[in-house]
Write an enzyme that holds these catalytic residues in place. Structure first.
Site, short mmCIF file in Angstrom:
data_model
loop_
_atom_site.label_atom_id
_atom_site.label_comp_id
_atom_site.label_asym_id
_atom_site.label_seq_id
_atom_site.Cartn_x
_atom_site.Cartn_y
_atom_site.Cartn_z
N SER A 67 0.83 -1.20 0.00
CA SER A 67 0.00 0.00 0.00
C SER A 67 0.87 1.26 0.00
CB SER A 67 -0.96 -0.04 1.19
OG SER A 67 -2.00 0.89 1.04
N ASP A 212 -5.77 -3.53 -2.72
CA ASP A 212 -4.77 -3.23 -1.69
C ASP A 212 -4.21 -4.49 -1.04
OD1 ASP A 212 -3.59 -2.42 0.88
OD2 ASP A 212 -4.46 -0.47 0.45
#
Length: 731
Positions: A67, A212
């Site tokens: 991320s 993600d």
């Protein structure tokens, strides 16, 4: 003794081997990996950690992130320094970056109107598949920023061959499995790793639908170990689980969910760390994308690392670590020489038209920001879900290759407003954009309110030719007529029009157009005679007119501009073909100017003017003045602060406005305005023109529901002050 020489030889060989092994172990420098966890905006702390590691001369061979950790780590792996990444992060307007909004001036005329009228929009392929969108943000802006910063990275890069070997983590949305990204197109690798489900659209990368990586491995030290790391320095910014009182926002809940999902691997991943750094992220969340937050979190990353300086220096000494100089091969070139443009192949793609939209002179030298601006101009045309780029070498320079993700053909939108004139109103729109078809733009709108209306538009645009359009509209309008501050009468009119027009846009700033229009009016008509009495009658009238117009608009925002000018000028010729064959003409002029005086203060200067050049003008076209801009009923209704919304004006009406707007807080401002009106029926008798002064104060908020505005005004010729209020978009 016959074996003695043999024994001596064996001992010598063993000694040589031992010495060689000892020298190898001394000369071999262990591989150092830095692992950066996910955590949204809290990841700004990673920059502070990297700054200290640079200062201490720690060589980094491997960097792995998830991320936000993949974003910071990814650009560090290309050779950018921590200080450069800090500058890049702090120079961004994250509110704009984390959206799909391109500058207003790069939008087409139709998209400017859609954006300023509708609060929510979603797209769909056909009427059988109307669904909610996959996410709020498609990633247009952030993906193109990545493309610019990684412009020198090959499109099919092997991340192990970067200055620092790199990998990032994403999650397969179909299977829930962890995906370790080690090669391919660098910008989509980073974007895949940070695509929070529901916030960002999933990324279709190499036939995988990715989101993600924090969902599957938010602190991927195990990946660094598999990549050959001997020493792992881990930076964990996730923090503890939030208590109930802090779970009151979307970003707080997302952060909590990711922490849940990462707990299973925590003990194992933490055990791989030789040094584990926990920056203090108290008071900040995954959504803290402000400059102040970035400043503080970078400093906290530095502070947390400096507390472990002795441990870091000991590690460096024991392992004989020596500083490295990283290649700058893949960092951004100041300007690239662009000699060709390539497009993703699509059926019937009008390449000439789109190249004109890019407005790049080839060959030419362009920076990453200039290329992004060109992409914005193309994306602003409204046909695409995403447009992003990569660069390849050719014989004379670079080819700008455009990846184009087609937009779903249809979109539905909704807007609303509540104000002191219209009460409540809701506006619905459905449109189809497919510029590969003859009719490239179709739009249907309906307003549900006390003043209902419908609007249908069809336009065709080919290559670089002018746009040809047709518009059919109808509206029922109620309004009140005032004179000397008192309400004289209520009126209602049904109005419809058929409009055929032609226009051409230049540089997304200037529009030149012509058109013919047939209008129909049924209802009350008010006019003003020379003795200032109000005369009324009923009308059932068709009115024909031809017009030409020019629009110049470079304002950076429609509702709360910081700078720019908008100019509208329209010349019309009217004729009542049903019986009265005489012609009358009119000129309408509107100009708004916003000049920045300081970061918190802007100067406002507006001019409004309408001239009816013939005495026998259609009474339905009598000029209206009064009220705020969101109180206007027809395009020949001119605003005047301090007057109620509908005052009938003379044939020649001119209004000037000057004001100062102060930004008193984030998204809040106060405006002090003064306006003056001069009106009369004959420019040869200027001394008989009536002069009216007025002004007022406005308090405005740029809210998520649209502009909120409260105003109080007063005009010298009228005894009563005016009050106005609005919530929602203007239309």
């Amino acid at each position: 003794m016959q074996y003695f020489p043999l024994i001596i030889c064996l001992l010598l060989l063993q000694s040589i081997s031992s010495i060689a092994q000892t020298d190898f172990s001394i000369n071999k420098q262990p591989k150092v990996a830095v692992v950066l966890s996910g955590g949204g905006a809290k990841g700004f702390a990673h920059i502070g950690v990297l700054k200290v590691l640079e200062q201490e001369g720690i060589p980094i061979d491997i960097i792995v992130g998830t991320s936000m950790g993949s974003l910071i780590g990814g650009f560090y792996s290309l050779g950018y320094t921590a200080e450069e990444i800090e500058y890049i992060v702090k120079s961004q307007n994250w509110e704009k970056v984390l959206s799909d909004n391109v500058p207003r001036n790069d939008l087409s005329k139709n998209d400017q109107l859609l954006k300023q009228r509708y609060l929510l929009s979603s797209t769909f392929s056909d009427f059988k598949t109307i669904t909610l969108p996959q996410g709020i943000i498609k990633g247009q802006n952030i993906l193109n920023i990545f493309c610019g910063l990684a412009g020198n990275v090959p499109v099919d890069a092997d991340f192990s061959q970067l200055p620092i070997s790199f990998a990032c983590i994403a999650a397969n949305l179909e299977t829930g499995e962890e995906v370790i990204i080690k090669d391919g197109f660098f910008p989509t690798a980073l974007f895949s790793s940070m695509a929070i489900p529901g916030v960002f659209h999933p990324v279709n990368r190499e036939n995988l639908l990715l989101v993600d990586g924090g969902l599957v491995n938010n602190f991927p030290t195990d990946v660094a170990k598999k990549m050959g790391a001997d020493i792992i320095i881990g930076v964990d910014i996730r923090g503890d689980l939030y208590p109930r009182e802090k779970l009151k926002s979307i970003d707080g809940i997302f952060g909590q969910m990711i922490n849940f999902l990462g707990q299973g691997k925590d003990s194992l991943n933490n055990s791989y760390c030789d040094i584990l750094i926990h920056p203090d992220i108290t008071g900040y969340s995954v959504g803290s994308f402000s400059k102040e937050a970035a400043d503080t979190l970078v400093l906290r990353g530095e502070k947390a690392t400096l507390l472990l300086r002795d441990t870091i220096q000991k590690l460096k000494k024991e392992n004989h670590l020596e500083p490295r100089i990283y290649s700058r091969e893949y960092t951004t070139t100041e300007k690239w020489k662009i000699t060709e443009i390539g497009f993703t192949e699509r059926k019937n793609l009008d390449k000439t038209f789109f190249k004109n939209k890019l407005n790049l002179q080839l060959p030419g030298y362009y920076s990453n920001q200039e290329l992004k601006s060109a992409i914005d101009r193309l994306y602003g045309y409204g046909e695409f879900d995403l447009v992003y780029y990569y660069l390849t070498n050719n014989e004379t320079g670079k080819t700008l290759n455009l990846n184009i993700v087609p937009r779903k053909i249809y979109s539905q939108s909704i807007g609303f407003k509540v104000n002191t004139n219209d009460a409540a109103a809701v506006l619905f729109n459905i449109n189809r954009k497919d510029y590969e078809k003859t009719i490239g733009f179709l739009s249907a709108s309906t307003e549900l309110s006390a003043n209902p209306g419908v609007n249908l538009v069809a336009e065709t645009t080919k290559r670089n030719l002018p746009t040809l359009g047709i518009e059919l509209k109808g509206k029922y309008q109620k309004y009140k007529i005032y004179n000397e501050g008192d309400k004289l009468s209520s009126a209602d009119v049904f109005y419809s029009a058929l409009d055929i027009y032609l226009y051409k846009t230049y540089f997304n700033r200037l529009i030149l157009g012509i058109g013919i229009q047939e209008e129909y009016f049924n209802g009350d008509v008010f006019t003003k005679n020379t003795n200032s009495f109000i005369l009324s009658s009923k009308t059932n009238q068709f009115l024909s007119n031809a017009y030409t117009y020019v629009v110049f608009d470079n304002m950076d925002n429609f509702y709360f501009p910081q700078k720019g000018t908008r100019l509208d000028a329209e010349f019309s010729v009217y004729s009542d073909l049903s019986g009265n064959t005489s012609l009358s003409s009119a000129l309408l002029f509107k100009m708004k100017n916003v000049v920045p005086l300081s970061s918190n203060t802007t100067f406002l200067f507006d001019i409004y003017s309408r001239s009816m050049f013939d005495n026998a003008y259609p009474l339905i076209k009598t000029t209206f003045v009064g009220g705020e801009p969101y109180s206007q009923y027809f395009n020949y209704h001119l605003p005047f602060i301090g007057l109620p919304p509908v005052i009938l004006a003379d044939r020649y009406t001119n209004i000037g406005l000057a004001g100062i707007r102060f930004h008193v807080a984030k998204n809040q401002c106060v405006s002090l305005v003064y306006n003056l009106m001069a009106q009369g029926n004959n420019y040869n008798e200027l001394n008989n023109f009536l002069i009216t002064n007025g002004g007022g104060v406005r308090y405005s908020v740029d809210s998520r529901l649209g502009p909120v505005e409260i105003g109080i005004g007063y005009a010298g010729r009228y005894d009563k002050p005016t009050f106005s209020a609005n919530l929602g978009l203007w239309y």
